[in-house]
Design a protein around this motif. Sequence first.
Motif, PDB file in Angstrom:
ATOM      1  N   ASP A 240      34.377  97.684  34.482  1.00 21.17           N
ATOM      2  CA  ASP A 240      33.244  97.362  34.715  1.00 21.17           C
ATOM      3  C   ASP A 240      32.141  98.028  33.863  1.00 21.17           C
ATOM      4  OD1 ASP A 240      30.623  97.672  36.569  1.00 21.17           O
ATOM      5  OD2 ASP A 240      32.050  96.812  38.010  1.00 21.17           O
ATOM      6  N   GLU A 241      31.289  97.443  33.448  1.00 19.67           N
ATOM      7  CA  GLU A 241      30.605  97.849  32.264  1.00 19.67           C
ATOM      8  C   GLU A 241      29.506  98.886  32.856  1.00 19.67           C
ATOM      9  OE1 GLU A 241      27.609  96.168  28.759  1.00 19.67           O
ATOM     10  OE2 GLU A 241      28.824  94.871  29.860  1.00 19.67           O
ATOM     11  N   VAL A 242      29.267  98.373  34.145  1.00 17.84           N
ATOM     12  CA  VAL A 242      28.084  99.650  34.781  1.00 17.84           C
ATOM     13  C   VAL A 242      28.688 100.934  35.047  1.00 17.84           C
ATOM     14  CG1 VAL A 242      26.792  99.774  36.956  1.00 17.84           C
ATOM     15  CG2 VAL A 242      27.014  97.609  35.919  1.00 17.84           C
TER      16      VAL A 242
ATOM     17  N   GLN B 195      33.232  95.777  27.362  1.00 16.43           N
ATOM     18  CA  GLN B 195      33.820  94.454  28.157  1.00 16.43           C
ATOM     19  C   GLN B 195      35.505  94.313  27.698  1.00 16.43           C
ATOM     20  OE1 GLN B 195      31.682  91.731  25.454  1.00 16.43           O
ATOM     21  NE2 GLN B 195      29.834  91.584  27.011  1.00 16.43           N
ATOM     22  N   TYR B 196      35.910  95.354  27.082  1.00 16.61           N
ATOM     23  CA  TYR B 196      37.497  95.293  26.672  1.00 16.61           C
ATOM     24  C   TYR B 196      37.949  96.859  26.846  1.00 16.61           C
ATOM     25  CZ  TYR B 196      35.675  91.203  24.257  1.00 16.61           C
ATOM     26  OH  TYR B 196      35.168  89.837  24.265  1.00 16.61           O
ATOM     27  N   GLY B 197      37.182  97.474  27.903  1.00 16.42           N
ATOM     28  CA  GLY B 197      37.588  98.827  28.142  1.00 16.42           C
ATOM     29  C   GLY B 197      37.390  99.919  27.080  1.00 16.42           C
ATOM     30  N   TYR B 198      36.650  99.873  26.046  1.00 18.42           N
ATOM     31  CA  TYR B 198      36.401 100.770  25.217  1.00 18.42           C
ATOM     32  C   TYR B 198      35.028 101.426  25.343  1.00 18.42           C
ATOM     33  CZ  TYR B 198      40.526  99.454  22.272  1.00 18.42           C
ATOM     34  OH  TYR B 198      41.953  99.578  21.723  1.00 18.42           O
ATOM     35  N   LEU B 199      34.933 102.442  24.977  1.00 16.35           N
ATOM     36  CA  LEU B 199      33.404 102.852  24.491  1.00 16.35           C
ATOM     37  C   LEU B 199      33.244 103.109  23.098  1.00 16.35           C
ATOM     38  CD1 LEU B 199      33.429 106.008  26.892  1.00 16.35           C
ATOM     39  CD2 LEU B 199      32.459 103.813  27.342  1.00 16.35           C
ATOM     40  N   PRO B 200      31.862 103.191  22.740  1.00 22.03           N
ATOM     41  CA  PRO B 200      31.604 103.155  21.126  1.00 22.03           C
ATOM     42  C   PRO B 200      32.506 103.946  20.556  1.00 22.03           C
ATOM     43  CG  PRO B 200      29.516 102.603  22.437  1.00 22.03           C
ATOM     44  CD  PRO B 200      30.811 103.218  23.238  1.00 22.03           C
TER      45      PRO B 200
ATOM     46  N   VAL C 126      37.165 112.725  30.849  1.00 23.34           N
ATOM     47  CA  VAL C 126      37.469 113.378  29.740  1.00 23.34           C
ATOM     48  C   VAL C 126      37.639 112.006  28.675  1.00 23.34           C
ATOM     49  CG1 VAL C 126      39.172 114.378  28.092  1.00 23.34           C
ATOM     50  CG2 VAL C 126      38.538 115.393  30.415  1.00 23.34           C
ATOM     51  N   LEU C 127      37.217 112.036  27.509  1.00 20.69           N
ATOM     52  CA  LEU C 127      37.160 110.862  26.436  1.00 20.69           C
ATOM     53  C   LEU C 127      38.348 111.221  25.487  1.00 20.69           C
ATOM     54  CD1 LEU C 127      33.637 109.772  26.127  1.00 20.69           C
ATOM     55  CD2 LEU C 127      35.249 109.026  27.868  1.00 20.69           C
ATOM     56  N   LYS C 128      39.208 109.995  25.085  1.00 24.89           N
ATOM     57  CA  LYS C 128      40.178 110.257  24.010  1.00 24.89           C
ATOM     58  C   LYS C 128      40.347 108.876  23.434  1.00 24.89           C
ATOM     59  CE  LYS C 128      44.119 109.007  26.854  1.00 24.89           C
ATOM     60  NZ  LYS C 128      45.398 109.435  27.461  1.00 24.89           N
ATOM     61  N   ARG C 129      40.949 108.949  22.203  1.00 25.71           N
ATOM     62  CA  ARG C 129      40.855 107.879  21.232  1.00 25.71           C
ATOM     63  C   ARG C 129      42.521 107.423  21.393  1.00 25.71           C
ATOM     64  NH1 ARG C 129      36.842 107.320  17.612  1.00 25.71           N
ATOM     65  NH2 ARG C 129      35.539 109.175  17.293  1.00 25.71           N
ATOM     66  N   PRO C 130      42.776 106.134  21.428  1.00 25.24           N
ATOM     67  CA  PRO C 130      44.114 105.751  21.350  1.00 25.24           C
ATOM     68  C   PRO C 130      44.949 105.919  19.982  1.00 25.24           C
ATOM     69  CG  PRO C 130      42.657 103.971  21.105  1.00 25.24           C
ATOM     70  CD  PRO C 130      41.762 105.164  21.407  1.00 25.24           C
ATOM     71  N   ARG C 131      46.150 106.375  20.052  1.00 28.98           N
ATOM     72  CA  ARG C 131      46.838 106.860  18.867  1.00 28.98           C
ATOM     73  C   ARG C 131      47.183 105.730  18.290  1.00 28.98           C
ATOM     74  NH1 ARG C 131      50.161 112.269  21.039  1.00 28.98           N
ATOM     75  NH2 ARG C 131      48.214 113.675  21.460  1.00 28.98           N
ATOM     76  N   PHE C 132      47.501 105.876  16.997  1.00 30.88           N
ATOM     77  CA  PHE C 132      48.187 105.026  16.192  1.00 30.88           C
ATOM     78  C   PHE C 132      47.639 103.524  16.169  1.00 30.88           C
ATOM     79  CE2 PHE C 132      51.326 108.342  17.266  1.00 30.88           C
ATOM     80  CZ  PHE C 132      51.176 109.241  16.175  1.00 30.88           C
ATOM     81  N   LYS C 133      46.405 103.348  16.698  1.00 32.95           N
ATOM     82  CA  LYS C 133      45.705 102.159  16.646  1.00 32.95           C
ATOM     83  C   LYS C 133      44.422 101.999  16.059  1.00 32.95           C
ATOM     84  CE  LYS C 133      44.906  98.533  20.277  1.00 32.95           C
ATOM     85  NZ  LYS C 133      44.825  98.214  21.557  1.00 32.95           N
ATOM     86  N   LEU C 134      44.072 101.171  15.143  1.00 32.40           N
ATOM     87  CA  LEU C 134      42.845 100.829  14.728  1.00 32.40           C
ATOM     88  C   LEU C 134      41.785 100.366  15.540  1.00 32.40           C
ATOM     89  CD1 LEU C 134      41.226 101.312  11.772  1.00 32.40           C
ATOM     90  CD2 LEU C 134      41.830  98.763  11.538  1.00 32.40           C
ATOM     91  N   PHE C 135      40.789 101.164  15.697  1.00 37.98           N
ATOM     92  CA  PHE C 135      39.887 100.604  16.861  1.00 37.98           C
ATOM     93  C   PHE C 135      39.399  99.074  16.313  1.00 37.98           C
ATOM     94  CE2 PHE C 135      35.113 100.891  17.830  1.00 37.98           C
ATOM     95  CZ  PHE C 135      35.088 100.467  18.946  1.00 37.98           C
ATOM     96  N   TYR C 136      39.123  98.328  17.277  1.00 42.27           N
ATOM     97  CA  TYR C 136      38.843  96.973  17.025  1.00 42.27           C
ATOM     98  C   TYR C 136      37.551  96.985  16.427  1.00 42.27           C
ATOM     99  CZ  TYR C 136      38.541  91.932  17.837  1.00 42.27           C
ATOM    100  OH  TYR C 136      38.223  90.423  17.508  1.00 42.27           O
TER     101      TYR C 136
END
Length: 423
Positions: A213-215, A197-202, A3-13
């Motif tokens: 791990d990117e793979v 590389q920083y634990g995010y997805l697009p 399940v994918l989610k967005r971090p709250r109250f934080k502007l995506f880098y």
Amino acid sequence: MVVLKRPRFKLFYGWYIVGACFLISVYSSGIVHLGFTAIIEPIVEEFQWSYALVSFAASIRGFETGLMAPLVGWLFHRWGPRKLLIAGGILTGLGLLLLGRTNSLAMYYGSFVLITMGVSTHFGVLPMTVAGNWFRKRVSLATGVIVSGAAVGGVLVPLVTIVIDTYLWRTAMTIFGLGALAIILPLASVVRHRPEQYGYLPDGEVSKTVDVDEVQIAAQYQDVEASLKQALKSRAFWHISIGLMLHFITLVAVVTHVMPYLSSLGIPRATSSLVAMAIPLVTIFGRLSFGWFGDRFDKRRVTAFGLALLCSSMLMFYYVGVTGPWLLVLFIAFFGVGYGGPIPMAAALIREYYGRANMGTILGISTGIVYAGGVAGPPLAGWVYDTYGSYQGAWFILAGVAFAGMVSLLTAPSVRQYQAGGR
């Protein structure tokens, strides 16, 4: 199932990266591209070179940018965007410093070769590929914001002129060269290659259990990953590239000849200069609005609509000589949106069809094709005027060119057809 989610109250880098690329484009465009016109007269007066020789530097810049696009795309995947932007900032700064010490025509042209090598990393392939890496659902909007920087750079032209007139052009080039180092290098340090590389997805999505791990992350996030060979063999690539090339041919011809054409109609230069200034400002609306629409509708059709506006604007431009200057208002609106809208769609289309793995290389080849074709636009319009004593025929030809670009995009295979093996 993850399940994918967005971090709250934080502007995506990724949006910080978009902001950094936007500001780099503003500075490079305002100083090097749009601000070039302010330096021509001082150099002509000092060296007594012809206007043709001095302005030839713009042709060098355009041709070299086209040649550099595939190389930038290739280097992107090997060096990453940050190193390329830093190298580009250093080359731009050194080129401007060298320009300020020019004492021969060869040195003058050499400085522009150096400057162009630098700014080729600030526009087009690199920032749009970065946007494609960090965004998927919002890639059109992110790209639209980035490419708007080139148009916003127009606000720096009056400042560039004031600095040149106040401190003389040599000192001004030193100021701008040092400014490139002071502004571009810190902004370049903000840019990163891939979100994985920083634990995010697009788009800033993260899994509940983040694995850097990117793979493993790539396995969670399905995406098309086409090779350069696969892209070049696909019909979609050529439909997109040819359509955008025809778009570029049209807009470069008009931007180059807009003031001479209006002068040939007896319109005062003061008025024609306002038209020339208004066009890049209106393109901002096109770049941002098409970015928004491109994330919600078929990107081929959105881009083709921009070519339809461009085609219509060419017919309006022709009839300015018949109906009078009032038609220029409609021309500016249609041409500005048709000019700016398809620009962010280039990266969005490549990203949608071919994925991120080789996006820089594929986009670089496509951009090279677009720029190579665009070289034909200004000479074509100039030849028509030299031969027939009027620009009218050129605008009809370019209306047809824009229409052909629209057809090329509309007849491109859909993403589903391409992925299903329809090429």
